[in-house]
Design an enzyme around this catalytic site. Sequence first.
Site, PDB file in Angstrom:
ATOM      1  N   GLY A  53       0.940   7.044  -1.860  1.00  0.00           N
ATOM      2  CA  GLY A  53      -0.234   8.585  -1.819  1.00  0.00           C
ATOM      3  C   GLY A  53      -0.867   8.622  -3.322  1.00  0.00           C
TER       4      GLY A  53
ATOM      5  N   TYR B 150      -4.996  -1.539   6.812  1.00  0.00           N
ATOM      6  CA  TYR B 150      -6.091  -2.548   6.532  1.00  0.00           C
ATOM      7  C   TYR B 150      -7.188  -2.220   7.528  1.00  0.00           C
ATOM      8  CZ  TYR B 150      -2.764  -5.379   3.899  1.00  0.00           C
ATOM      9  OH  TYR B 150      -1.993  -5.579   2.731  1.00  0.00           O
TER      10      TYR B 150
HETATM   11  C1  LIG Z   1       0.906   0.572   3.021  1.00  0.00           C
HETATM   12  C2  LIG Z   1       0.864   1.012   1.269  1.00  0.00           C
HETATM   13  C3  LIG Z   1       0.490  -0.148   0.704  1.00  0.00           C
HETATM   14  C4  LIG Z   1      -0.049   2.204   1.133  1.00  0.00           C
HETATM   15  O1  LIG Z   1      -0.054   2.333  -0.265  1.00  0.00           O
HETATM   16  P1  LIG Z   1      -0.332   3.776  -1.005  1.00  0.00           P
HETATM   17  O2  LIG Z   1      -0.401   3.620  -2.376  1.00  0.00           O
HETATM   18  O3  LIG Z   1       0.623   4.668  -0.405  1.00  0.00           O
HETATM   19  O4  LIG Z   1      -1.903   3.945  -0.342  1.00  0.00           O
HETATM   20  P2  LIG Z   1      -3.131   4.936  -1.040  1.00  0.00           P
HETATM   21  O5  LIG Z   1      -2.664   5.975  -1.794  1.00  0.00           O
HETATM   22  O6  LIG Z   1      -3.700   3.802  -1.675  1.00  0.00           O
HETATM   23  O7  LIG Z   1      -3.880   5.172   0.496  1.00  0.00           O
HETATM   24  C5  LIG Z   1      -5.466   5.125   0.561  1.00  0.00           C
HETATM   25  C6  LIG Z   1      -5.783   5.648   1.893  1.00  0.00           C
HETATM   26  O8  LIG Z   1      -4.955   5.041   2.888  1.00  0.00           O
HETATM   27  C7  LIG Z   1      -4.235   5.993   3.610  1.00  0.00           C
HETATM   28  N1  LIG Z   1      -3.193   5.348   4.190  1.00  0.00           N
HETATM   29  C8  LIG Z   1      -1.914   4.886   3.317  1.00  0.00           C
HETATM   30  N2  LIG Z   1      -1.089   4.190   4.090  1.00  0.00           N
HETATM   31  C9  LIG Z   1      -1.774   4.171   5.270  1.00  0.00           C
HETATM   32  C10 LIG Z   1      -1.334   3.519   6.415  1.00  0.00           C
HETATM   33  N3  LIG Z   1       0.105   3.008   6.682  1.00  0.00           N
HETATM   34  N4  LIG Z   1      -2.126   3.535   7.497  1.00  0.00           N
HETATM   35  C11 LIG Z   1      -3.270   4.292   7.603  1.00  0.00           C
HETATM   36  N5  LIG Z   1      -3.805   4.722   6.296  1.00  0.00           N
HETATM   37  C12 LIG Z   1      -2.924   4.769   5.312  1.00  0.00           C
HETATM   38  C13 LIG Z   1      -4.031   7.151   2.836  1.00  0.00           C
HETATM   39  O9  LIG Z   1      -3.881   8.163   3.504  1.00  0.00           O
HETATM   40  C14 LIG Z   1      -5.351   7.227   1.883  1.00  0.00           C
HETATM   41  O10 LIG Z   1      -6.404   7.841   2.575  1.00  0.00           O
HETATM   42  P3  LIG Z   1      -7.345   9.004   2.046  1.00  0.00           P
HETATM   43  O11 LIG Z   1      -7.698   8.508   0.580  1.00  0.00           O
HETATM   44  O12 LIG Z   1      -8.206   9.343   3.056  1.00  0.00           O
HETATM   45  O13 LIG Z   1      -6.078  10.045   1.751  1.00  0.00           O
HETATM   46  C15 LIG Z   1       2.105   1.468   0.996  1.00  0.00           C
HETATM   47  O14 LIG Z   1       2.690   2.457   1.607  1.00  0.00           O
HETATM   48  C16 LIG Z   1       3.373   0.253   1.114  1.00  0.00           C
HETATM   49  O15 LIG Z   1       3.379  -0.556   0.232  1.00  0.00           O
HETATM   50  N6  LIG Z   1       3.961   0.269   2.399  1.00  0.00           N
HETATM   51  C17 LIG Z   1       5.416  -0.770   2.273  1.00  0.00           C
HETATM   52  C18 LIG Z   1       4.730  -2.192   2.208  1.00  0.00           C
HETATM   53  C19 LIG Z   1       3.841  -2.621   3.373  1.00  0.00           C
HETATM   54  O16 LIG Z   1       3.934  -2.124   4.369  1.00  0.00           O
HETATM   55  N7  LIG Z   1       2.831  -3.079   2.768  1.00  0.00           N
HETATM   56  C20 LIG Z   1       1.497  -3.488   3.858  1.00  0.00           C
HETATM   57  C21 LIG Z   1       1.318  -5.084   3.369  1.00  0.00           C
HETATM   58  S1  LIG Z   1       2.217  -6.140   4.247  1.00  0.00           S
END
Ligand SMILES: CC(C)(COP(=O)(O)OP(=O)(O)OC[C@H]1O[C@@H](n2cnc3c(N)ncnc32)[C@H](O)[C@@H]1OP(=O)(O)O)[C@@H](O)C(=O)NCCC(=O)NCCS
Length: 167
Positions: free
Chosen positions: A99, A139
């Site tokens: 976040g 994504y």
């Molecule tokens: C998914 C992940 C990479 C997001 O990372 P994060 O640093 O929390 O994301 P950010 O803070 O950069 O979010 C950027 C935007 O995407 C949104 N966002 C974050 N996770 C999201 C999700 N799962 N679905 C949709 N939107 C999402 C945020 O709300 C934000 O939007 P905003 O700017 O309008 O508020 C993280 O939660 C994670 O590592 N999850 C576990 C591993 C995983 O599933 N990785 C995915 C690749 S295989």
Amino acid sequence: MGITPPRPLQQGDDLTAFDCGQSSLNKWLQNHAWRNQQTGASRTNVVCDNASGQIVGYVSLSSGSIERGAMKRGLRHGKPEIIPVTLLGQLAVDENFVGQNLGESLLYFALKTAFNMSKHVGTLGVMTHPLNENARQFYLRYGFEEIPGDQRGALLLRIKDIEASGF
Ligand SMILES: CC(C)(COP(=O)(O)OP(=O)(O)OC[C@H]1O[C@@H](n2cnc3c(N)ncnc32)[C@H](O)[C@@H]1OP(=O)(O)O)[C@@H](O)C(=O)NCCC(=O)NCCS
């Protein structure tokens, strides 16, 4: 305070404290990231907490391919049977740091890297296989599109579209 810009994974980085809540992504960082870095099988870049030096996010890229037949009909035309892509294998942020736009920053870093590379090495775009629906939604926000014939639910963002969005 703050987070460092992305830098390549280094020997001696502590890989054990990182926890993104997905054990497969934690284990991949611990067990495979450094070996792949040495062999060139993938390249991992990390962002770290300035205060502790701990890794709080990482992204890995490598080369991949997709069969032309898996693409949407409109995208098949004029492409080779096996189409080169840049594979975004892993992207994760530590649970204590979600976040804070680190996921977005790591994704932009990956897209920028792929875009720069595409000027010298052929690649249709950045492909990823989201681990679950949550990751898939992340994504899709950034313009990734389904590859309908891919059995593993791959998503693709074309270099053309990366360029059009101002990279
Ligand atoms: C998914 C992940 C990479 C997001 O990372 P994060 O640093 O929390 O994301 P950010 O803070 O950069 O979010 C950027 C935007 O995407 C949104 N966002 C974050 N996770 C999201 C999700 N799962 N679905 C949709 N939107 C999402 C945020 O709300 C934000 O939007 P905003 O700017 O309008 O508020 C993280 O939660 C994670 O590592 N999850 C576990 C591993 C995983 O599933 N990785 C995915 C690749 S295989």
